[in-house]
Design a protein around this motif. Sequence first.
Motif, mmCIF file in Angstrom:
data_model
loop_
_atom_site.group_PDB
_atom_site.id
_atom_site.type_symbol
_atom_site.label_atom_id
_atom_site.label_comp_id
_atom_site.label_asym_id
_atom_site.label_seq_id
_atom_site.Cartn_x
_atom_site.Cartn_y
_atom_site.Cartn_z
ATOM 1 N N ILE A 116 37.611 -7.198 -6.194
ATOM 2 C CA ILE A 116 38.589 -8.281 -6.290
ATOM 3 C C ILE A 116 39.182 -8.418 -4.901
ATOM 4 O O ILE A 116 39.844 -7.492 -4.403
ATOM 5 C CB ILE A 116 39.705 -7.967 -7.299
ATOM 6 N N ASN B 149 44.997 0.490 7.752
ATOM 7 C CA ASN B 149 44.875 -0.100 6.405
ATOM 8 C C ASN B 149 45.141 0.885 5.280
ATOM 9 O O ASN B 149 44.974 0.539 4.113
ATOM 10 C CB ASN B 149 43.488 -0.720 6.183
ATOM 11 N N VAL C 151 48.555 -4.279 -9.910
ATOM 12 C CA VAL C 151 47.341 -4.938 -10.398
ATOM 13 C C VAL C 151 46.409 -5.366 -9.270
ATOM 14 O O VAL C 151 45.282 -5.796 -9.514
ATOM 15 C CB VAL C 151 47.698 -6.192 -11.244
ATOM 16 N N ALA C 152 46.882 -5.291 -8.040
ATOM 17 C CA ALA C 152 46.102 -5.836 -6.924
ATOM 18 C C ALA C 152 45.061 -4.857 -6.408
ATOM 19 O O ALA C 152 44.311 -5.183 -5.493
ATOM 20 C CB ALA C 152 47.035 -6.242 -5.789
ATOM 21 N N GLN D 81 41.753 4.699 -2.114
ATOM 22 C CA GLN D 81 42.290 3.373 -2.404
ATOM 23 C C GLN D 81 41.178 2.343 -2.481
ATOM 24 O O GLN D 81 40.207 2.397 -1.738
ATOM 25 C CB GLN D 81 43.334 2.943 -1.357
ATOM 26 N N LYS D 82 41.354 1.423 -3.433
ATOM 27 C CA LYS D 82 40.413 0.309 -3.574
ATOM 28 C C LYS D 82 41.264 -0.964 -3.590
ATOM 29 O O LYS D 82 41.782 -1.370 -4.621
ATOM 30 C CB LYS D 82 39.630 0.467 -4.875
ATOM 31 N N ILE D 83 41.443 -1.526 -2.423
ATOM 32 C CA ILE D 83 42.272 -2.731 -2.277
ATOM 33 C C ILE D 83 41.434 -3.758 -1.536
ATOM 34 O O ILE D 83 41.242 -3.639 -0.318
ATOM 35 C CB ILE D 83 43.571 -2.411 -1.503
ATOM 36 N N GLY D 84 40.887 -4.718 -2.272
ATOM 37 C CA GLY D 84 40.057 -5.742 -1.649
ATOM 38 C C GLY D 84 38.702 -5.256 -1.218
ATOM 39 O O GLY D 84 38.029 -5.904 -0.429
ATOM 40 N N THR D 85 38.268 -4.120 -1.722
ATOM 41 C CA THR D 85 36.936 -3.608 -1.380
ATOM 42 C C THR D 85 36.168 -3.360 -2.660
ATOM 43 O O THR D 85 36.741 -3.274 -3.741
ATOM 44 C CB THR D 85 37.027 -2.294 -0.590
ATOM 45 N N SER D 86 34.862 -3.217 -2.525
ATOM 46 C CA SER D 86 34.065 -2.969 -3.724
ATOM 47 C C SER D 86 34.014 -1.472 -4.057
ATOM 48 O O SER D 86 33.650 -1.100 -5.157
ATOM 49 C CB SER D 86 32.647 -3.516 -3.537
ATOM 50 N N GLN E 288 37.132 2.101 6.544
ATOM 51 C CA GLN E 288 36.800 0.815 7.145
ATOM 52 C C GLN E 288 37.825 -0.221 6.721
ATOM 53 O O GLN E 288 38.426 -0.130 5.680
ATOM 54 C CB GLN E 288 35.429 0.346 6.665
ATOM 55 N N SER E 289 37.973 -1.228 7.514
ATOM 56 C CA SER E 289 38.811 -2.340 7.075
ATOM 57 C C SER E 289 38.050 -3.093 6.001
ATOM 58 O O SER E 289 36.851 -2.953 5.856
ATOM 59 C CB SER E 289 39.129 -3.266 8.242
ATOM 60 N N LYS E 290 38.783 -3.873 5.252
ATOM 61 C CA LYS E 290 38.205 -4.445 4.055
ATOM 62 C C LYS E 290 37.046 -5.370 4.392
ATOM 63 O O LYS E 290 37.212 -6.319 5.129
ATOM 64 C CB LYS E 290 39.278 -5.236 3.302
ATOM 65 N N PRO E 291 35.885 -5.077 3.836
ATOM 66 C CA PRO E 291 34.778 -5.985 4.094
ATOM 67 C C PRO E 291 34.920 -7.216 3.215
ATOM 68 O O PRO E 291 35.133 -7.099 2.023
ATOM 69 C CB PRO E 291 33.555 -5.159 3.681
ATOM 70 N N ILE E 292 34.860 -8.353 3.800
ATOM 71 C CA ILE E 292 34.827 -9.577 3.029
ATOM 72 C C ILE E 292 33.373 -9.971 2.969
ATOM 73 O O ILE E 292 32.772 -10.295 3.989
ATOM 74 C CB ILE E 292 35.655 -10.698 3.698
ATOM 75 N N LEU E 293 32.825 -9.906 1.830
ATOM 76 C CA LEU E 293 31.372 -10.097 1.713
ATOM 77 C C LEU E 293 30.996 -11.555 1.795
ATOM 78 O O LEU E 293 31.566 -12.363 1.123
ATOM 79 C CB LEU E 293 30.892 -9.505 0.391
#
Lengths: 668, 144
Positions: free
Chosen positions: A560, A665, B45-46, B63-68, B139-144
């Motif tokens: 998400i 981050n 929830v984010a 942590q899983k924030i904006g990553t898969s 790693q910084s969040k990968p935007i796929l």
Amino acid sequence: MKKFYLIASLIIAFSFSCTKQNEIENVATLTSLGEKYVNTPDEALNGSLLVYLSEDAVKTIEATGTLTRSSVGEIDMVLREYNSASIERLFPIDVKHEARTREAGLHHWYVVRVPNEVQVEKLASSLASLQSIERVEFNKRMIPQWKIVNDPSIERTLTFQTRSETRASYPFNDPLLHYQWSFSNDGTISEYAKEGEDMSIFSAWEIETGDKDLIVSVCDEGVAYSHSDLKANMWVNEDEIPNNGIDDDKNGYVDDVYGYNFQDNGPITWDKHIDKSHTDEGHGTHVAGTISAVNGNGVGVCGIAGGSGKGDGVRIMSAQIFSAGYSSNEGTSRAVKYSADNGACILQCSFGYGAGSVKNDETFRKQLSVEYEAYEYFRKASNYPALDGGLLIFAAGNEEQPMSGYPAGYTNYCSVTSIGYGGYPAGYTNYGPGCNICATGGDYYSGGKGYDIGGILSTLPESYTPMYGPKGYDFYQGTSMACPHVSGVAALGLSYAKRKGYHFTVPQFKAIMYSSVRDIDTRMVGTYMSFKRLYLSDFKGQMGTGLLDAYKFLLNFDNIPCLEIKTGEQTQIESPSSLFVKGNAQWTIKEVTISASDMEKLGMTTQPQIIKNSIYFVCKKSGNAKMTIKFIAGGSNAGSDSKMGGDVFEKEVGLIVRHKFNSNNAWL
Amino acid sequence: MKTIKYFFATLMLLCAMACGGGSDTPQIPINGDWQLKSMNNMPFVAGDVYITFNSNATFELYQKIGTSDFEHFSGTYQLSATKILGKYTDGTSWLCDYSYTIHNDTLTLTDDETSDNYVYESCEIPEDVISNETRLQNQSKPIL
């Protein structure tokens, strides 16, 4: 050169997407016929007519009707005018699904059969005047517009080299995998091939290869189920005893072991030949191979969801609707319903009406009435644990037109456009409104020179003589070939979702799929040579959201996206599609919403604003929430009853609002 | 004789208690696994955040924030009676020195400067979070 373009035009005009040659339904003619007429008699088949009976007529015919007499007085009066007339339910009773069939109203559809010499227009006129008949639909002939033309100008490059002579390592030992550039393109296949212009199948295989419990129905010519590279992945109806002439499982069809031939009402065929213009072409077998040719068997090609080499590929059901080039509304509708009733969750449809012959959703619903109802029946059937419904995937068409054909262009269905191995639009592909996503369908002439390898290599019936490939395989091109790439990737995605315990509605699943693409739009500048010169600006923003990337697709199930925003600062999201994809995916924002309670807790006084496809908002308090963004996939307008357009889907985005964030981050 | 024995036993017990820890490391149950449940009274929830505080003053953060996949961070922390502060192995300090309270199975960290508070609940971190084979390493969040 002129001869080259003439031949090329012939080839491309008849490339592989079966299209109905129906003219545009003449609205004036339809109106003059009366409101009970679904369509006009143009191209109608002799010998049969589809009718929708009233509720009372259905009750009577079910109580006391026979094949030759309905027991409905006024209907029988008409039937008596014709020798050997008969009436029967269009959709045979499938005892397991009769309740669902009746709920959908499909039990109202009947087919009236009369001798071929009877003028169906006269029959229709007689029946339409009856109170017990609510709708009359001519059974339309679909005339294929494809032909195989063996063009001598196309250079043959296939030398059947084994894998070990080419790339260093391949995921599977199937010797022809090297030529399947659409799975992984290293740019070496020809001087026009570009590295990376593929569907990322090799990378996707590291995560998922398929699930033997997932069934893809190939609505097409018959699939050669005995092909050595398909047999192990064919769906088998275990409840049917082969060749005993009995409908053992009482699903309405006899000896339907691998599927059924709905055009000829009998066994599946793939090598029927009537004359030069009416002959099977291996289309269904080719499509099936892209989806689920057996992987790792040391034979031929691979399939996108063909398994890990341990017999776990997705299963192919052959729902045959073409036979020697002929098809009909009747057969297509039955095939679609059969697919739903016998376990398929993906309907793979490399066929359609020519672009422009159906202009909007309302026309499609009205004039392809029984087909539409069958498609909707499939869309509502849940046959796989990970999906709440069925997926319908269609080829956009090969008429080089700036719009999708139908049914592909219908708002709720997926319409697939095509690119070649250079990463540019295929010369034949439709594009524009109604098109949702792009895939590799091949283009022999991509770059300007013709190579067989520019096409898509897949299975061909082993009794055929291939144009370019080795026995049992050939290179074809078309949105017909692009479409099964999407079906195969969708099958991979569903297999993965099931393994992870996820469950999606169809819109949710399509949202992930439409957002798992690579940019192709930034290269739509200048011109590109195919069999003709392509002006790339024509295709910018018109090929769907982008090129489907199977690897991203699988990763996106677990992802998400999240926006991290500083408290009190005005936030502008300039290209929201970058939350889900890199680059310039063609999405249009339709709406952004966040719940009222979350807005209050985050100190938002207004809903996020959309200005020129960017999102603006301010959160005055720290906290977190989810925001929903509605996008239009393919084009700037959503499809509607009156105008073809893109599909609308939703994506959720996480929001974290804090006064500060760490440079690495990390959360604490 | 019996009386003497008991006296020494009591004395020894008192000494043990006195030596149980320095004044900077009180005996409070922060050690263990925690999952972020809410932030400023809003359910979280984010994303998903797990922390393990080890008894040797190290921590693991998943942590899983904006990553898969879950990202993994680690480092050291210092604990006083009311404050906890830490540093990652890459030298980055935590966002702030948090005030903390523990009540039953709930740990609350508060940024005193901003008043942002984070509530964690005691949990068992799922094995697939810790042993994620496709883990992203800081790693910084990968935007796929």
